[in-house]
Design a protein around this motif. Structure first.
Motif, short mmCIF file in Angstrom:
data_model
loop_
_atom_site.label_atom_id
_atom_site.label_comp_id
_atom_site.label_asym_id
_atom_site.label_seq_id
_atom_site.Cartn_x
_atom_site.Cartn_y
_atom_site.Cartn_z
N LEU A 61 0.84 -1.21 0.00
CA LEU A 61 0.00 0.00 0.00
C LEU A 61 0.87 1.25 0.00
N ARG A 113 -4.84 13.68 -11.53
CA ARG A 113 -6.30 13.62 -11.55
C ARG A 113 -6.84 14.24 -10.29
N ARG A 172 -16.41 12.73 -8.78
CA ARG A 172 -14.98 12.96 -8.55
C ARG A 172 -14.74 13.85 -7.34
N LEU A 228 -8.00 0.52 -3.80
CA LEU A 228 -6.57 0.48 -3.49
C LEU A 228 -6.27 -0.70 -2.58
N LEU A 229 -7.12 -0.87 -1.55
CA LEU A 229 -6.94 -2.01 -0.65
C LEU A 229 -7.08 -3.31 -1.42
N THR A 245 -6.38 -3.96 -4.50
CA THR A 245 -5.23 -4.31 -5.32
C THR A 245 -4.01 -4.63 -4.49
N ARG A 290 -10.45 1.04 -10.77
CA ARG A 290 -9.41 2.05 -10.96
C ARG A 290 -9.28 2.44 -12.43
N SER A 293 -10.28 6.24 -14.24
CA SER A 293 -9.39 7.15 -14.97
C SER A 293 -9.81 7.26 -16.42
#
Lengths: 311, 309
Positions: free
Chosen positions: A292, A311, B124, B137-138, B140, B190, B194
């Motif tokens: 992480l 972004r 956003r 994020l966690l 991945t 993700r 984007s």
């Protein structure tokens, strides 16, 4: 409509917020270079900064951690098996009575070294290959890119598994070799396309017309413009290597005892995980935390080094 | 279009052949013969008999030609460890199990991930975007074996609703599928985010907005269609992640799938089994790349045009 008619704009409505006239008159005291600017942007990114600090803590602990514990990582004490974390054994002990605190940090050393070295090697090989391919162009480029295409049509993990079976030794060097042997392909592609893009850009053409030597152009145009992308790419690749090592160790192909790594610790702990969950949770949590941190630092670096991608 | 597909199929066969050849010679370059690797002290005569039976006494190139002949007839060889166990048989009886879990996990991951990505991009920097992105994020970064072990712990110790091991009914699939869809789900969320953000800043979206098109219409017809394509290219990556997931998840949940057999073949150092399964996995992967390429060619005229030139 009536509302707008009755409203009379006053002086305060036309003040520029966040910028006063005196400030615009002043020149900045020094002009910052690209890297100074990037460092500034990185510093202002709180998430990335916090993860950098956490990561630094983990790295420091993998260096000094084993020294802090009075127990050696390899000493087996059968009277102290499977103890829960306590004041004497900070992270508890494993099924052979070895102190987990020193084992976890010792294992972390292996995992992080593999992560860092692996992505550095991959970046280096990829840069050279991609650079050569883009430099020569034409038939050489075509051939070299076909090779990359074929190499990357094999699932990465299968190559890693095959290589570690064939080499049949489980040292860190073997693991690195197995993971790097096709790992450089994406980097080579990235570098090549970036190089081609730069060589087509106007400023490089202008420099050429003005008679700048190729070597100077490489030093001042190509390398600085590719470097930032590569740095970001290296950071994003580190978690992959840490995960790859953990996967191999988990499957039984990774680091062999008495040496250990986070993956090997997880693998050993998963056998009696239902009874002693702490043995798995600590190394697994550290793997996840480290991955992480690297990902977040990578995000921060990307924003700092390449504002176009933000972004 | 037909030329494009034929070219791709031809290329795929070439790659598969190269990979097979390389793996064959890699496996056969392992020092020592497979028989003595398995049994330490075997009488010399018995050993030679074994070698002859499997054809290991012949030169490598003869072995290779024989192997390729068998391969073209659909025979992937048989296990060295368990005589009579054929790779092709194992593949045909256990691949459906892996395909079921992997397919469902990929489908769930793809749909939910894409939807979450769109939601995140349209909101956003708002709360929902933050939450989705943190979860992605966690998703991945947490390794599959950690998710699998945690799920197993929760459903064994805390609340035993679903069975945590074995294979059989639909209830056996819940936890493995849940584990395996985390990775693709997070990746797609993700990517889609984007990609949608990229598309939203395009001129045609601005034009549509200026013309007074309603938001749902813009999202469906202008944004979704165009931002969906980059996501498709990641499809092969997630097929690969389904493999790695299946190796671990099948082992942890004791599911009789291809992954389990692959792992046990690795631990047994059953070289012919590894070779055969490796070819199958690579074949599936290359096939998924092919399907993605063709899909992209069908959906995106720009790629077809580029291919023609």
């Amino acid at each position: 409509m009536e509302n707008t008619k009755s409203y009379v704009p006053c002086q305060e409505d036309f003040v520029i917020i966040g910028c006063d006239d005196a400030a615009t008159e002043q020149m900045p005291p020094v002009s910052l270079t690209y890297w100074q600017h990037s460092f500034r942007r990185f510093k202002s990114n709180k998430v990335a900064l916090v993860s950098a600090v956490v990561l630094l803590l983990i790295v420091v602990m993998t260096i000094v951690g084993p020294l802090m514990s009075p127990y050696d990582m390899e000493v087996v004490d059968l009277s102290q098996r499977n103890l829960w974390p306590s004041a004497t054994y900070w992270f508890g002990t494993d099924q052979l009575g070895r102190d987990l605190f020193s084992r976890v940090w010792e294992g972390g050393r292996v995992s992080i070294i593999i992560g860092l070295l692996g992505s550095l090697i991959v970046a280096l090989v990829g840069c050279i290959y991609g650079g050569v391919s883009a430099y020569f162009g034409g038939r050489v480029d075509n051939l070299m890119m076909r090779v990359v295409e074929i190499l990357s049509s094999v699932p990465h993990l299968l190559v890693v598994i095959m290589m570690s079976i064939v080499l049949d030794s489980s040292s860190v060097g073997t693991l690195l070799f197995a993971m790097c042997i096709t790992g450089w392909c994406p980097v080579a592609r990235l570098v090549r396309s970036q190089m081609l893009q730069i060589s087509r850009s106007e400023y490089v053409m202008a420099a050429k017309v003005m008679g700048v030597k190729p070597l100077t152009s490489i030093m001042t145009h190509f390398i600085p413009n590719t470097l930032s992308i590569i740095i970001v790419n290296i950071t994003f690749r580190i978690p992959g290597f840490i995960f790859g090592e953990a996967f191999l160790s988990y499957v039984g192909l990774g680091v062999q005892p008495p040496a250990t790594s986070w993956g090997a610790l997880c693998s050993a702990a998963s056998l009696n995980f239902l009874f002693y969950p702490y043995q798995l949770i600590i190394p697994a949590g550290l793997i996840a935390l480290t991955m992480l941190c690297f990902t977040l630092i990578g995000d921060g670096l990307r924003d700092a080094l390449d504002p176009k991608l933000r972004r | 279009m037909a030329r494009f597909i034929i070219k791709r199929v031809f290329y795929m066969i070439l790659v598969l052949w190269i990979v097979t050849t390389i793996t064959f010679f890699l496996v056969h370059s392992i020092p020592g013969d497979p028989v003595s690797a398995m049994v330490q002290d075997l009488p010399e005569e018995t050993r030679e008999l074994y070698l002859e039976q499997y054809g290991f006494d012949q030169p490598k190139i003869v072995q290779y030609i024989r192997f390729m002949k068998q391969l073209l007839q659909g025979d992937l060889g048989s296990s060295l460890r368990y005589p009579g166990r054929k790779v092709a048989e194992i593949a045909s009886s256990f691949a459906p199990v892996s395909a079921q879990i992997g397919g469902i996990a990929l489908a769930i991951g793809f749909t939910v991930g894409t939807i979450l990505g769109i939601i995140a991009a349209l909101n956003r920097n708002r709360f929902s975007d933050r939450v989705i992105m943190i979860l992605a994020l966690l998703g991945t970064t947490i390794p599959t074996f950690v998710t699998a072990s945690l799920l197993q712990y929760v459903f064994t110790v805390v609340c035993p609703i679903f069975p945590t091991t074995g294979w059989g009914g639909a209830e056996h699939m819940v936890l493995p599928v849940a584990c395996m869809c985390v990775g693709p789900l997070a990746t797609y969320a993700r990517y889609m985010r984007s990609s949608v953000l990229d598309t939203t800043s395009q001129d045609y979206v601005l034009t549509a907005e200026a013309k007074g098109a309603r938001t749902p219409r813009i999202v469906m017809f202008h944004i979704f269609r165009n931002s969906f394509l980059p996501c498709l290219t990641v499809l092969c990556t997630s097929v690969a992640s389904i493999f790695s997931g299946s190796f671990i998840v099948e082992k942890i949940f004791a599911i009789p799938g291809l992954g389990t057999y692959f792992i046990s073949a690795i631990n047994d150092r059953d070289y012919s089994m590894i070779l055969g399964l490796n070819i199958i996995f690579t074949g599936i992967y290359i096939l998924s790349v092919l399907v993605t390429d063709i899909l992209l060619g069908v959906l995106d005229p720009r790629i077809r045009l580029a291919e023609k030139n």
